[in-house]
Structure formats: structure tokens, C-alpha cells
Scaffold this motif. Structure first.
Motif, PDB file in Angstrom:
ATOM      1  N   THR A   5       0.930  -1.261  -0.238  1.00 16.59           N
ATOM      2  CA  THR A   5      -0.115   0.226  -0.445  1.00 16.59           C
ATOM      3  C   THR A   5       0.916   0.679  -0.084  1.00 16.59           C
ATOM      4  O   THR A   5       1.801   1.140   0.397  1.00 16.59           O
ATOM      5  CB  THR A   5      -0.978   0.092   1.229  1.00 16.59           C
ATOM      6  OG1 THR A   5      -1.957  -1.051   0.944  1.00 16.59           O
ATOM      7  CG2 THR A   5      -2.127   1.179   1.320  1.00 16.59           C
ATOM      8  N   SER A  43      -9.045   5.310   1.476  1.00 12.75           N
ATOM      9  CA  SER A  43      -8.723   3.710   0.550  1.00 12.75           C
ATOM     10  C   SER A  43      -9.042   4.099  -0.762  1.00 12.75           C
ATOM     11  O   SER A  43     -10.283   3.998  -0.878  1.00 12.75           O
ATOM     12  CB  SER A  43      -8.728   2.525   1.443  1.00 12.75           C
ATOM     13  OG  SER A  43      -8.837   2.660   3.312  1.00 12.75           O
ATOM     14  N   GLU A  54      -3.690   4.924  -0.366  1.00  7.77           N
ATOM     15  CA  GLU A  54      -4.042   4.991   0.649  1.00  7.77           C
ATOM     16  C   GLU A  54      -3.787   7.057   1.037  1.00  7.77           C
ATOM     17  O   GLU A  54      -2.297   7.160   1.007  1.00  7.77           O
ATOM     18  CB  GLU A  54      -4.173   4.586   2.052  1.00  7.77           C
ATOM     19  CG  GLU A  54      -5.589   4.655   2.902  1.00  7.77           C
ATOM     20  CD  GLU A  54      -4.803   3.265   4.107  1.00  7.77           C
ATOM     21  OE1 GLU A  54      -4.804   2.154   4.196  1.00  7.77           O
ATOM     22  OE2 GLU A  54      -4.180   4.069   5.587  1.00  7.77           O
ATOM     23  N   ARG A 108      -4.179  10.298   3.855  1.00  4.58           N
ATOM     24  CA  ARG A 108      -3.833  10.178   4.780  1.00  4.58           C
ATOM     25  C   ARG A 108      -4.228  11.875   5.713  1.00  4.58           C
ATOM     26  O   ARG A 108      -3.067  12.246   4.826  1.00  4.58           O
ATOM     27  CB  ARG A 108      -3.428   9.367   6.192  1.00  4.58           C
ATOM     28  CG  ARG A 108      -3.114   7.577   5.954  1.00  4.58           C
ATOM     29  CD  ARG A 108      -2.418   6.554   6.445  1.00  4.58           C
ATOM     30  NE  ARG A 108      -2.333   5.850   6.077  1.00  4.58           N
ATOM     31  CZ  ARG A 108      -1.769   4.785   7.429  1.00  4.58           C
ATOM     32  NH1 ARG A 108      -0.567   5.388   7.652  1.00  4.58           N
ATOM     33  NH2 ARG A 108      -1.801   3.572   6.363  1.00  4.58           N
TER      34      ARG A 108
END
Ligand SMILES: [Cu+2]
Length: 194
Positions: free
Chosen positions: A75, A148, A168, A170
């Protein structure tokens, strides 16, 4: 060694192997952060590991990869509101590939083939059928919404076949990085791009 340690921990604690074991975030050579400008440049090579996979015996050779990762076993995490530049290179010896930012799909709900309207923030390489061997494209977008996503290949059935990694966005993240999900990365496979 780290992978063996992780596995040992799983068995020692009696954890279900289904629990995702995520490694520490690290900044690989192919992620270049510019925090002052809130920008990150990411280079992704499709089928980066193809030659090494075919060279080895007794492992699956039909995996298609991004920088050596596939099926969400890596990821990429990126700070919210940063500008993202992805330089995409098709490093395959024989297959066409592409790149698209999509929502998250469970395996059972993956479309047979991704369409242009499946792209989040309009981010996808053209044509949708993929780019040829050794071709390059650049994607530029702003990571404008936390959450996501997938970086998936829109070529034919490649998404269903595992040609995707996690992406992802954030808040309160200082720089972009990558996380390897060790439990989804078989020991016998050659390592991903460092
Ligand atoms: Cu592909």
C-alpha cells in the motif's frame, strides 16, 4: 529474515493468518517526497519482476505486478492535499498494462474490465486497453480526499487477476511512504522493488 520473524510471531501468538500483517512504512527509492511543496513523485513499473519470476522454478509466473507487488500486498500512503505525480512505465516483456486510481473492490465485486468512469479524480492512463511494452505515461492529480483506494490496471481482466496495489490518502502524514503486507507476500517470490 523480517518475514520469518513475522510468521514466527503469528504462530507464537496464535493469530489468524487472515489478519493483515503490515510492515513498517518505508520510503522506497521510487518515492520522492517534496514536503515544502507538498508534492510527491512516484515511479511505478508494471511487471518490474517479470524476468526474475520466470527465471525461478516452481513459483507462479502468471502474477502481474507493479514494482514487484500485486493483489494489494503493498500500500502506498500519501498525505492529504498533496500533489501526486506518477510516472508509469510498462516494463513488461510482452503484456500491455495501464494504471488507474479506483475505489476499493472486494474480489467478488471487481468488474471484469475497468471503464473510464471508474477512475477516481479522472486519474488513469490512456488508452484504457493499456500501453505497449516500454511505453510511459504520467498521471498528475491531487490527493484531495482521505480514504482507501486502489492503483489498478485497466487492461482486460487484470484487476481481477491481481494487478492492483493499495493507495491510501491520510491526514496528518508527514510524507508519502509504502507499506508491505508481508503475510500476502509468498516467501518464494522474488522481493519487490526496494
Ligand atoms: Cu495489467
Amino acid at each position: 529474515m523480517a518475514r520469518f520473524a513475522h510468521l514466527a510471531l503469528v504462530f507464537a501468538l496464535g493469530l489468524s493468518p487472515g489478519i493483515a500483517l503490515a510492515g513498517e512504512p518505508f520510503v522506497p527509492s521510487w518515492i520522492k517526497n517534496d514536503p515544502a511543496a507538498k508534492k510527491v513523485a512516484i515511479e511505478i513499473v508494471a511487471d518490474w519482476n517479470q524476468i526474475e519470476r520466470y527465471r525461478r522454478d516452481n513459483i507462479r509466473t502468471d502474477i502481474i505486478d507493479f514494482n514487484g507487488y500485486w493483489g494489494g500486498n503493498l500500500t502506498i500512503i500519501v498525505p492529504e492535499d498533496w500533489s501526486v505525480q506518477i510516472d508509469f512505465i510498462n516494463g513488461s516483456s510482452n503484456f500491455w498494462h495501464g494504471l488507474m486510481v479506483t475505489r476499493v473492490y472486494a474480489q467478488s465485486e471487481m468488474p471484469v474490465k475497468l471503464k473510464a468512469e471508474d477512475a477516481i479524480w479522472g486519474a488513469y492512463t490512456t488508452p484504457l486497453e493499456g500501453i505497449k511494452v516500454n511505453e510511459k505515461r504520467q498521471l498528475n492529480f491531487v490527493a484531495q480526499q482521505t480514504g482507501s483506494y486502489f492503483l489498478a490496471c485497466p487492461r482486460q481482466t487484470h484487476l481481477m487477476d491481481g494487478h492492483w496495489i493499495g493507495f491510501e490518502v491520510r491526514s496528518e502524514l508527514e510524507r508519502a511512504a509504502a507499506i508491505v503486507h508481508e503475510d500476502q507476500f509468498p516467501q518464494e517470490q522474488p522481493p519487490g522493488r526496494p
